[in-house]
Design an enzyme around this catalytic site. Structure first.
Site, PDB file in Angstrom:
ATOM      1  N   CYS A  37       2.026   2.986   2.419  1.00  0.00           N
ATOM      2  CA  CYS A  37       3.047   3.070   3.471  1.00  0.00           C
ATOM      3  C   CYS A  37       3.781   1.755   3.703  1.00  0.00           C
ATOM      4  O   CYS A  37       4.469   1.601   4.711  1.00  0.00           O
ATOM      5  CB  CYS A  37       2.423   3.566   4.768  1.00  0.00           C
ATOM      6  SG  CYS A  37       1.584   5.150   4.602  1.00  0.00           S
TER       7      CYS A  37
ATOM      8  N   GLU B 165       3.067  -1.200   4.706  1.00  0.00           N
ATOM      9  CA  GLU B 165       2.816  -2.133   5.810  1.00  0.00           C
ATOM     10  C   GLU B 165       1.645  -3.071   5.537  1.00  0.00           C
ATOM     11  O   GLU B 165       1.456  -4.036   6.275  1.00  0.00           O
ATOM     12  CB  GLU B 165       2.588  -1.377   7.126  1.00  0.00           C
ATOM     13  CG  GLU B 165       1.159  -0.934   7.404  1.00  0.00           C
ATOM     14  CD  GLU B 165       0.764   0.329   6.658  1.00  0.00           C
ATOM     15  OE1 GLU B 165      -0.318   0.874   6.935  1.00  0.00           O
ATOM     16  OE2 GLU B 165       1.532   0.785   5.788  1.00  0.00           O
TER      17      GLU B 165
ATOM     18  N   ASN C  21       0.836  -1.205   0.000  1.00  0.00           N
ATOM     19  CA  ASN C  21       0.000   0.000   0.000  1.00  0.00           C
ATOM     20  C   ASN C  21       0.868   1.251   0.000  1.00  0.00           C
ATOM     21  O   ASN C  21       2.074   1.196  -0.249  1.00  0.00           O
ATOM     22  CB  ASN C  21      -0.918  -0.006   1.227  1.00  0.00           C
ATOM     23  CG  ASN C  21      -0.142   0.150   2.520  1.00  0.00           C
ATOM     24  OD1 ASN C  21       0.924  -0.447   2.679  1.00  0.00           O
ATOM     25  ND2 ASN C  21      -0.638   0.948   3.439  1.00  0.00           N
TER      26      ASN C  21
END
Length: 803
Positions: free
Chosen positions: A427, A429, A425
């Site tokens: 970020c 994570e 995604n």
């Protein structure tokens, strides 16, 4: 000189009245917070005719600027602002709900800001809810937290805030648990005590008519065509406008010069397409200017346009090849890393001419890729190391591309039974399966770890951590059912697989509160224990939900359905003694789990500031610095360090100036005891090998992935390459989120009082020499890496722009 009160009446300025008001709000603060001193500073800034509400704002800002002396000035600043807000808002949740529900737009049309079910639920339980709300907790935020809430989170009517912070938390709780007052009050109580927080989209939208409460969305472009590309673009816009962050996989889009059968033409390649996505990200903001839309673009390194792709955020080069509002990310197969390490050739291919590479991993990918090489289908062959060093150069200059490891992500996923995962995604994570008719979604929350620390006994409350984690799991699972979905593909995916994302914040605070240096064995042990307990409690709650509602739809065939949990995929056996894994596995074998994924330590930039914690699992970046966000710029001092220095009788203006002159570091200040200096090392002074080791240590209990930033002084190819290979060999799914760099050369610090520092110059010079000698072998401490670029010196200066 006079002030204008809230009734519009003129009153003479009264020192005693201002002093009395500030004194009443100074309860429980450090003696350094002198109400008379603050009052005098406020008086000095007054002008005749100032409104009393403006006077409060002036007093608040005056205190905020004094926070460099002690953090309690920030608390006083927040209390003044909170008191002003309370004067202008109703305490009754029913009154506030009525204002929000009965709002009309500028054309007089009904435009309710909360949904009818939530409004009815609040009014039905009005008396009980009012009795449970504790407005004294509004006064526990610091100034930075309050201004962040005021700017972006508290609901407004005609640009005037109508919610108090406690109203916000109750709205969020009622939005999640509408119809279940006990669960709503349980959630409110934990939120108000700062045990955890839901993610920003949930805080923005819970209880509203369109409660889009998910944070993360993962898409793949379904087909390499005009329809496929622009349908996906429309999906991105619809998701982004409701506060979602995006990860988009584009490895199936044909490269530059590829034949287009429908028009008998040639493709312009990936970058012109991405510029359209870039402009969309610029145009869409998330809910009336709250924050900009953001999109990460994932590409595999065999794609023929990969060289141009990794440079899209650079400040130089052809402008038509730049997409500076997108975030480039590489989805890296093991085969590429192996060829880089062995200095072998790497073939770039067009996905239209070499089909299927995006949809296979591991041995299947290697077999297909090498078959295409044998058939001569590649567009270009280059040394793998040449491409590698171009990647490193881009990271040093721009902080990107992000790097995730495709094979680790797929081999250690509880969704591996669904198919190949093609991206992460925004970020890095969240790692979830996407398909042509499914957009992966995830709802997030983060645990405020400092709340579980008993500072007096130096213990951590794992039982309470289990309890809170189970509440969070139930909440996030409920969000899946009550949330609004802007796309049918999102709803389908979320209801079928029911993934969750539980993270943490304030890990570094915990270490400091427990007197554990970040690199200590105690910190490493606690890091593992915390994540084992969180993973256990989340699975436990998910199993309880499955016992009640059944397992998630695609549970059959998953690793968990075969008794394989995340730590089994890492080859790790939990040994803390804190969790009964045999009993839990037995229960899962009988009932299954309600959620395919559970743990994903995410960035917590905004919410950690609201709760007053350091971000995520990150070390402190500095002990004294300015923090800039949408709501303004604020001075921040590490509160743990400040308290220690006050207890030692060391804190004064000279020491403050010295820390500023040392860029927030205390390592060169010998007047501070060695154990204190060790405890308060910044991220620039902590070996990044330790950061990677701790990421790998928590990895067996992280069933998604983690947003892992790397911080490096004087970044060069050798050190950066060493870190990447070390993380890859440790089995990380996310190799790097951002690369944060800084040069040894510092700008002139005009805010530093040089006279105060002259007497310490010799001492500093000596210590700087020792520091350099200690840091020089950093790369060797990480991993022996033979890689050396042929076109750049190892010691070339960092040229990073903002990440």
């Amino acid at each position: 000189m006079y002030v204008v009160n809230r009734k519009g009446e003129e009153e003479p300025v009264s020192f005693d009245q201002i002093l009395s008001r500030i004194t009443k709000l100074s309860y429980g603060l450090h003696p350094l917070v002198d109400p008379a001193r603050v009052t005098q500073a406020v008086i000095n800034g007054l002008y005749s005719g100032i409104k009393t509400s403006e006077l409060d704002e002036l007093a608040s800002q005056t205190c905020a600027y004094m926070a460099a002396t002690h953090n309690d000035f920030s608390k006083l600043a927040a209390r003044i602002s909170t008191s002003n807000l309370h004067k202008n808002t109703s305490s009754d949740i029913g009154d506030v709900a009525s204002q929000l529900y009965n709002f009309k737009d500028n054309q007089g049309c009904p435009a309710p800001l909360i949904s009818k079910p939530v409004y009815d639920f609040i009014m039905e339980n009005r008396e009980r809810i009012n009795s449970k709300i504790d407005f004294s907790k509004d006064f526990e935020y610091d100034y930075f937290a309050f201004k962040t809430l005021e700017r972006s989170y508290l609901l407004k009517i005609d640009n005037k805030v109508v919610e108090r912070p406690q109203h916000l938390l109750m709205r969020v709780s009622c939005g999640i648990h509408c119809g279940d007052i006990e669960a709503a009050l349980e959630t409110y109580e934990l939120l108000s005590q700062k045990y955890f927080t839901h993610a920003t989209p949930t805080l923005f939208n819970s209880g509203t008519p369109r409660p889009q409460m998910s944070s993360c969305f993962l898409l793949r472009i379904p087909e390499d065509s005009i329809n496929g590309i622009f349908d996906t673009l429309t999906k991105c816009a619809n998701i982004s406008k409701t506060a979602g962050g995006l990860g988009v996989a584009v490895s199936n889009i044909r490269g530059t010069g590829s034949y287009i059968r429908g028009t008998n033409g040639r493709s312009n390649g990936l970058i012109p397409m991405l510029r359209v996505y870039n402009d969309t990200a610029r145009y869409i903001d998330q809910g009336g200017g709250k924050r900009k839309g953001a999109i990460a673009i994932y590409l595999e390194p065999w794609h023929v346009d990969v060289v141009e792709f990794i440079e899209i955020r650079k400040n130089h080069g052809k402008e038509e090849m730049r997409c500076r509002d997108l975030f480039p990310a590489l989805w890296v197969p093991d085969l590429f890393m192996e060829r880089v390490e062995k200095d072998q050739d790497w073939t770039l291919m067009c996905p239209d001419e070499c089909r299927g590479l995006q949809d296979v991993w591991g041995d299947d990918f290697k077999k297909l890729y090498e078959e295409y090489e044998k058939q001569g289908r590649g567009r270009k062959t280059m040394k793998a190391q040449k491409l590698w060093f171009l990647i490193l150069q881009a990271q040093i200059e721009t902080g990107t591309p992000f790097i995730c490891y495709k094979d680790a992500a797929n081999s250690k996923s509880n969704q591996k039974n669904l198919g190949t995962i093609v991206s992460s995604n925004l970020c890095t994570e969240i790692i979830e399966y996407t398909s042509t008719d499914e957009v992966a979604v995830c709802n997030l929350a983060s645990i405020g770890l400092p709340k579980f620390v008993d500072k007096n006994n130096k213990t951590f409350d794992f039982d309470k951590l289990k309890e809170v984690t189970k509440v969070i799991t139930r909440n996030l699972n409920k969000l899946i059912d009550v949330g609004y979905y802007s796309l049918k593909e999102c709803k389908k995916s979320n209801l079928r697989h029911r993934p969750l994302g539980i993270g943490i914040q304030g890990l570094a605070d915990c270490f400091m509160m427990l007197r554990m240096p970040y690199e200590s064995e105690g910190a490493k042990k606690l890091n593992k224990q915390i994540f084992e307990v969180i993973y256990y409690a989340a699975l436990d709650a998910s199993c309880e939900l499955a016992e009640k509602y059944g397992p998630y739809e695609t549970y059959s065939g998953s690793p968990a359905s075969k008794g394989i949990l995340q730590f089994d995929m890492w080859g790790v056996t939990p040994d803390s003694g804190l969790c009964d894994w045999d009993l839990l596995k037995d229960r899962i074998s009988k009932h299954g789990i309600r959620n395919s994924l559970l743990i994903s330590p995410m960035p917590t930039a905004s919410t950690s500031q609201i709760l007053g914690n350091n971000e995520s699992f990150e070390p402190f970046t500095s002990n004294i610095y300015h923090r800039r966000v949408l709501s303004g710029e604020f001075f921040v001092v590490n509160p743990h360090l400040l308290n220690d220095l006050l207890e030692l009788g060391l804190w004064d203006d000279r020491l403050k100036q010295n820390i500023i002159a040392n860029n927030g570091s205390i390592q060169n200040i010998l007047t501070i005891p060695e154990d204190i200096r060790e405890l308060y090392k910044t991220v620039w002074e902590i070996k990044q090998k330790t950061v990677i080791d701790m990421a790998a240590d928590r990895g067996p209990y992280v069933c998604q992935s983690q947003s892992l930033n790397i911080h490096m002084e004087n970044a060069n190819f050798a050190k950066l390459s060493s870190m990447h290979f070390y993380g890859w060999k440790k089995g990380l799914k996310t190799g790097i989120y951002y690369l944060r760099t800084q040069s040894a050369t510092r700008p002139i610090q005009f805010t530093v009082d040089q006279q105060l520092l002259k007497s310490e110059t010799k001492e500093k010079d000596s210590l700087e020499t020792n520091k350099r000698q200690a840091l020089e072998p950093e790369a060797q401490k990480l991993i022996a890496c033979p890689l050396r670029p042929t076109n750049m010196k190892d010691d070339e200066e960092c040229m990073m722009c903002s990440g």
